[in-house]
Design a protein around this motif. Structure first.
Motif, PDB file in Angstrom:
ATOM      1  N   LYS A  82      46.367  42.332  46.319  1.00  0.00           N
ATOM      2  CA  LYS A  82      45.453  41.647  47.201  1.00  0.00           C
ATOM      3  C   LYS A  82      43.958  42.263  47.410  1.00  0.00           C
ATOM      4  N   LEU A  83      43.916  43.485  47.723  1.00  0.00           N
ATOM      5  CA  LEU A  83      42.838  44.230  47.905  1.00  0.00           C
ATOM      6  C   LEU A  83      41.833  44.096  46.587  1.00  0.00           C
ATOM      7  N   VAL A  84      42.464  44.223  45.230  1.00  0.00           N
ATOM      8  CA  VAL A  84      41.796  44.015  44.198  1.00  0.00           C
ATOM      9  C   VAL A  84      41.153  42.838  43.902  1.00  0.00           C
ATOM     10  N   TRP A  85      41.819  41.678  44.329  1.00  0.00           N
ATOM     11  CA  TRP A  85      41.287  40.161  43.974  1.00  0.00           C
ATOM     12  C   TRP A  85      40.158  39.826  44.886  1.00  0.00           C
ATOM     13  N   ALA A  86      40.534  40.605  46.267  1.00  0.00           N
ATOM     14  CA  ALA A  86      39.544  40.479  47.412  1.00  0.00           C
ATOM     15  C   ALA A  86      38.117  41.019  46.806  1.00  0.00           C
ATOM     16  N   GLY A  87      38.426  42.280  46.391  1.00  0.00           N
ATOM     17  CA  GLY A  87      37.044  42.857  45.692  1.00  0.00           C
ATOM     18  C   GLY A  87      36.468  42.154  44.822  1.00  0.00           C
ATOM     19  N   GLN A  88      37.183  41.656  43.566  1.00  0.00           N
ATOM     20  CA  GLN A  88      36.825  41.200  42.570  1.00  0.00           C
ATOM     21  C   GLN A  88      35.906  39.704  42.983  1.00  0.00           C
ATOM     22  N   ARG A  89      36.631  38.891  44.000  1.00  0.00           N
ATOM     23  CA  ARG A  89      35.895  37.846  44.698  1.00  0.00           C
ATOM     24  C   ARG A  89      34.441  38.225  45.079  1.00  0.00           C
ATOM     25  N   MET A  90      34.376  39.409  46.112  1.00  0.00           N
ATOM     26  CA  MET A  90      33.221  39.639  46.657  1.00  0.00           C
ATOM     27  C   MET A  90      32.244  40.135  45.669  1.00  0.00           C
ATOM     28  N   GLU A  91      32.631  40.953  44.667  1.00  0.00           N
ATOM     29  CA  GLU A  91      31.500  41.253  43.698  1.00  0.00           C
ATOM     30  C   GLU A  91      30.942  40.112  42.891  1.00  0.00           C
ATOM     31  N   ALA A  92      31.923  39.284  42.507  1.00  0.00           N
ATOM     32  CA  ALA A  92      31.521  37.934  41.735  1.00  0.00           C
ATOM     33  C   ALA A  92      30.573  37.033  42.557  1.00  0.00           C
ATOM     34  N   ARG A  93      30.908  36.971  43.754  1.00  0.00           N
ATOM     35  CA  ARG A  93      30.138  36.352  44.923  1.00  0.00           C
ATOM     36  C   ARG A  93      28.712  36.833  45.209  1.00  0.00           C
ATOM     37  N   ALA A 269      36.318  31.406  39.232  1.00  0.00           N
ATOM     38  CA  ALA A 269      37.078  32.086  38.335  1.00  0.00           C
ATOM     39  C   ALA A 269      37.981  32.822  39.239  1.00  0.00           C
ATOM     40  N   ALA A 270      37.431  33.908  39.824  1.00  0.00           N
ATOM     41  CA  ALA A 270      38.101  34.718  40.527  1.00  0.00           C
ATOM     42  C   ALA A 270      38.827  34.055  41.910  1.00  0.00           C
ATOM     43  N   TYR A 271      38.523  33.225  42.256  1.00  0.00           N
ATOM     44  CA  TYR A 271      39.157  32.335  43.398  1.00  0.00           C
ATOM     45  C   TYR A 271      40.579  31.729  42.737  1.00  0.00           C
ATOM     46  N   VAL A 272      40.503  31.055  41.635  1.00  0.00           N
ATOM     47  CA  VAL A 272      41.475  30.319  41.026  1.00  0.00           C
ATOM     48  C   VAL A 272      42.426  31.528  40.555  1.00  0.00           C
ATOM     49  N   ALA A 273      42.106  32.683  39.847  1.00  0.00           N
ATOM     50  CA  ALA A 273      42.969  33.689  39.484  1.00  0.00           C
ATOM     51  C   ALA A 273      43.763  34.713  40.534  1.00  0.00           C
ATOM     52  N   SER A 274      43.185  34.285  41.805  1.00  0.00           N
ATOM     53  CA  SER A 274      43.824  35.156  42.859  1.00  0.00           C
ATOM     54  C   SER A 274      44.835  34.114  43.673  1.00  0.00           C
ATOM     55  N   GLY A 275      44.977  32.855  43.130  1.00  0.00           N
ATOM     56  CA  GLY A 275      45.971  32.070  43.587  1.00  0.00           C
ATOM     57  C   GLY A 275      45.436  31.293  44.674  1.00  0.00           C
ATOM     58  N   MET A 276      44.184  31.414  45.345  1.00  0.00           N
ATOM     59  CA  MET A 276      43.541  30.448  46.264  1.00  0.00           C
ATOM     60  C   MET A 276      43.220  29.074  46.030  1.00  0.00           C
ATOM     61  N   ALA A 277      43.208  28.852  44.751  1.00  0.00           N
ATOM     62  CA  ALA A 277      42.810  27.384  44.157  1.00  0.00           C
ATOM     63  C   ALA A 277      43.896  27.249  42.570  1.00  0.00           C
ATOM     64  N   ASP A 278      43.686  26.010  42.207  1.00  0.00           N
ATOM     65  CA  ASP A 278      44.546  25.672  41.115  1.00  0.00           C
ATOM     66  C   ASP A 278      43.543  25.564  39.971  1.00  0.00           C
ATOM     67  N   ALA A 279      42.486  25.128  40.193  1.00  0.00           N
ATOM     68  CA  ALA A 279      41.404  24.987  39.154  1.00  0.00           C
ATOM     69  C   ALA A 279      39.891  24.723  39.672  1.00  0.00           C
ATOM     70  N   SER A 280      39.203  24.976  38.666  1.00  0.00           N
ATOM     71  CA  SER A 280      37.704  25.041  39.055  1.00  0.00           C
ATOM     72  C   SER A 280      36.978  24.403  37.840  1.00  0.00           C
ATOM     73  N   PHE A 281      35.750  24.090  37.893  1.00  0.00           N
ATOM     74  CA  PHE A 281      34.784  23.906  36.713  1.00  0.00           C
ATOM     75  C   PHE A 281      33.770  24.918  36.489  1.00  0.00           C
ATOM     76  N   GLY A 282      33.517  25.234  35.128  1.00  0.00           N
ATOM     77  CA  GLY A 282      32.577  26.321  35.040  1.00  0.00           C
ATOM     78  C   GLY A 282      32.450  26.702  33.528  1.00  0.00           C
ATOM     79  N   VAL A 283      32.171  27.820  33.228  1.00  0.00           N
ATOM     80  CA  VAL A 283      31.899  28.192  31.819  1.00  0.00           C
ATOM     81  C   VAL A 283      33.191  29.052  31.152  1.00  0.00           C
ATOM     82  N   GLU A 284      33.300  28.848  29.963  1.00  0.00           N
ATOM     83  CA  GLU A 284      34.630  29.341  29.362  1.00  0.00           C
ATOM     84  C   GLU A 284      34.849  30.873  29.660  1.00  0.00           C
TER      85      GLU A 284
END
Length: 365
Positions: A82-93, A269-284
Motif C-alpha cells: 500500500k505504501l508503494v502504490w500510494a507513492g506511485q500515485r503521488m509521483e504520477a500526480r 493508471a496507478a489509481y486503477v492498478a492500486s485497486g481504487m478503480a476498475d477502469a479509466s481512459f488514457g494512453v496505452e
C-alpha cells in the motif's frame, strides 16, 4: 550554459511527535525484484543499512513492511504494498507539476549565467513521448528548451498570445477529427502557422489485469459495478472521452466515479492498478507501465505548432534534428502504443489537420 533543475518528493510520516522518512522507490525495487540485495544496491545502500531501515520503519508503523521467504527472496507485506502504490500515485500526480516548477526556476536563473543559449519556449500537454524528448534535450549540450506542461487547448492559447514558441496539440483520427480540428483552427492562422509532425499514440480504456469486469467498449463503463476514475476537465484526454461518449450516446452521469479525477495518464493508471478503480481512459503506455490491460479505441496524432519563421532559427533546426534522430526514434519505438509518424516533418495547418489518410506534401525545414 544549459541548466537543469530536479525537484524530488520526500515521503515523511509523523506519529506521536516522531517523524520518519521512507524510501518508497527502495520498497518498489523490493516488490519488483524480490531481492533485498538488488534494491539496496540500486538505492546506494549497504545490505546491513537497508535491513536496519526496514526494521526502523516497521517499528515506527507497528507493522512489518516486508516478509522473507526462505529460498524465495523478500516480498512486501500488504502494508508495504500500500505504501508503494500510494507513492506511485503521488509521483504520477505531482510529477508534471514538479517539472514545471523546476523549469520555472531554471528559466529564472539562466539569464544570470554566462553564455546562456537562445531558448525555445514549449507549452504542451504531458505525455510519454514529450517526456522522452525532454530527457534527451536535458543531456544535449547547448540545447536550451523551456518546456512547460499545459492543457491541449491552453497550449494554443499560449502560442496565440506569444507566451510560447512551440505548442503541443493532439487530434484524434476518424470521425471526431473534424470537430477537434475546427476548435484548434479558431486559435491559428494558416498563413503564419505551421505544424511539425511528432508521434501517434493509442488511446483507450485502462482496466485491471485480466479484465475481470469484461470491459470491451465504452458502453461497458455504465456497468453499475464498475468504478471509474477520470482525467481533469481541462485535459485534452477528458475532452476526447466526452466526444466519444457523446458520439456513442452515453451519458457521463451513468458512469460511476466520472467526477473522480486525476491529473496525468500515469496517475489514473496507478489509481486503477492500486485497486481504487476498475477502469479509466488514457494512453496505452500508461496502462502497460502499471501492468494493466488495455482496450484500444482511437488513435491520436500529436503535433507541435509554431510560427513559420521559427523554423529557420538555429535552435529550432537543432530541435528538429533531435526529433528526427535515432535516439528519439528508438525511445518512441519502446513506448507501447506510440509510433514516430512524420516526426519532424513540416506541414501546413490544412494538410496536417486533414489527417494521415490523405497523401501529404512534405518538406523539411
Amino acid at each position: 550554459m544549459t541548466l537543469n533543475v530536479d525537484i524530488e518528493t520526500v515521503f515523511r510520516f509523523r506519529k506521536d511527535g516522531e517523524s520518519m522518512s521512507v524510501l518508497v522507490n527502495f520498497l518498489k525495487d523490493i516488490r519488483d525484484t524480490g531481492k533485498l540485495t538488488h534494491a539496496a544496491r540500486h538505492s546506494g545502500l549497504s545490505y546491513r543499512h537497508a535491513w536496519n531501515l526496514l526494521t526502523r520503519w516497521s517499528e515506527f508503523f507497528g507493522v512489518a513492511l516486508v516478509r522473507r521467504h526462505k529460498g524465495k527472496g523478500t516480498a512486501l507485506t500488504p502494508f508495504g504494498e500500500k505504501l508503494v502504490w500510494a507513492g506511485q500515485r503521488m509521483e504520477a500526480r505531482l510529477g508534471p507539476q514538479l517539472e514545471n516548477l523546476s523549469q520555472e526556476l531554471a528559466s529564472e536563473l539562466v539569464p544570470f549565467l554566462p553564455d546562456n543559449p537562445a531558448v525555445i519556449r514549449v507549452h504542451a500537454s504531458h505525455g510519454f513521448a514529450v517526456s522522452k524528448l525532454r530527457e534527451i534535450l536535458n543531456h544535449t549540450p547547448g540545447m536550451s528548451v523551456d518546456l512547460r506542461y499545459v492543457g491541449n487547448q491552453n497550449s494554443l492559447v499560449s502560442l496565440a498570445h506569444d507566451a510560447c514558441d512551440l505548442a503541443g496539440l493532439h487530434l484524434p483520427r476518424g470521425s471526431l477529427r473534424r470537430e477537434s480540428a475546427a476548435t484548434a483552427k479558431r486559435l491559428l492562422n494558416p498563413r503564419i502557422h505551421r505544424v511539425v509532425g511528432f508521434v501517434s499514440r493509442q488511446m483507450g480504456l485502462m482496466v485491471k489485469r485480466g479484465n475481470p469486469l469484461d470491459v470491451g467498449a465504452l458502453e461497458d463503463l455504465a456497468n453499475p459495478k464498475l468504478r471509474f476514475v477520470n482525467r481533469d476537465p481541462e485535459s485534452g484526454t477528458r475532452q476526447l472521452l466526452e466526444q466519444l461518449l457523446a458520439e456513442s450516446g452515453i451519458a457521463p452521469a451513468s458512469i460511476n466515479g466520472y467526477e473522480q479525477i486525476e491529473f496525468t495518464h500515469a496517475a489514473v493508471a496507478a489509481y486503477v492498478a492500486s485497486g481504487m478503480a476498475d477502469a479509466s481512459f488514457g494512453v496505452e503506455a500508461a496502462a502497460r507501465q502499471f501492468g494493466l490491460d488495455f482496450v484500444r479505441l482511437v488513435t491520436e496524432d500529436y503535433y507541435f505548432v509554431c510560427r513559420e519563421e521559427l523554423l529557420a532559427t538555429a535552435p529550432m533546426r537543432r530541435l528538429l534534428d533531435i526529433m528526427r534522430g535515432k535516439e528519439f526514434q528508438d525511445a518512441v519505438a519502446a513506448l507501447p502504443g506510440y509510433a514516430a509518424v512524420d516526426t519532424g516533418v513540416i506541414k501546413t495547418i490544412d494538410d496536417a489537420f486533414e489527417g494521415p489518410r490523405r497523401k501529404q506534401p512534405r518538406r523539411r525545414a
